[in-house]
Design a protein around this motif. Sequence first.
Motif, short mmCIF file in Angstrom:
data_model
loop_
_atom_site.label_atom_id
_atom_site.label_comp_id
_atom_site.label_asym_id
_atom_site.label_seq_id
_atom_site.Cartn_x
_atom_site.Cartn_y
_atom_site.Cartn_z
N PRO A 25 20.66 -1.03 40.68
CA PRO A 25 21.49 0.64 40.14
C PRO A 25 23.01 0.35 40.49
N LEU A 26 24.19 -0.45 41.14
CA LEU A 26 25.22 -0.79 40.88
C LEU A 26 25.54 -1.61 40.18
N GLY A 27 24.69 -2.42 39.57
CA GLY A 27 25.12 -3.37 38.61
C GLY A 27 25.34 -4.89 38.79
N ALA A 73 30.22 1.04 43.86
CA ALA A 73 29.38 1.86 43.41
C ALA A 73 30.20 2.68 41.62
N SER A 75 29.62 5.27 40.62
CA SER A 75 30.01 6.71 40.59
C SER A 75 29.00 7.05 41.87
N ALA A 78 25.65 6.40 40.93
CA ALA A 78 24.50 5.33 41.43
C ALA A 78 24.50 4.97 42.59
N ALA A 81 21.10 6.27 43.34
CA ALA A 81 20.19 5.55 43.17
C ALA A 81 20.00 3.96 44.29
N PHE A 82 20.98 4.18 44.78
CA PHE A 82 20.88 2.67 45.81
C PHE A 82 20.39 3.21 47.24
N GLU A 85 16.96 3.41 45.86
CA GLU A 85 15.93 2.30 45.94
C GLU A 85 15.92 1.46 47.49
N ALA A 122 26.89 1.63 49.51
CA ALA A 122 27.39 1.84 48.95
C ALA A 122 28.47 2.82 48.28
N CYS A 124 31.16 5.09 46.57
CA CYS A 124 32.69 5.33 45.12
C CYS A 124 34.12 5.94 45.56
#
Length: 129
Positions: A25-27, A73, A75, A78, A81-82, A85, A122, A124
């Motif tokens: 989710p963090l790319g 992150a 956003s 994200a 989502a991290f 997950e 994570a 942001c």
Amino acid sequence: MLDHLGLSTADHLRSRDFYLRVLAPLGYGLMTTIGKDITGGDEVFGFGPPQRPVFWISKSGKPCGGAHVAFSAGSRAAVDAFHAEALAAGASDNGAPGVRPHYHPNYYGAYVIDPDGNNVEAVCHAPAA
């Protein structure tokens, strides 16, 4: 400024699978595997954004545990989502997603404990949309 970071794990294959899910989710993805022919032991896995690996895991049989690693992150979604997950992948909650104003007004982070006892975050730094 750090260039990359590595953690020792008790089970590098379990940790590889965990971080594949948690960092997506963090790319971040699995960028490279350094094989036994190079390491002389078990494989070493390098994760990162598309440019290059910046986070490495290896097997030592004796994990470091207690380390703190924070991933940037893009956003707040994200970060959410991290966290979701990571919990689905077996991590323990160590701080639900939310603003941490004691760091600064836009610090939005979430924390989990990975399979080896490390505090993984994570974060942001952008203001709420």
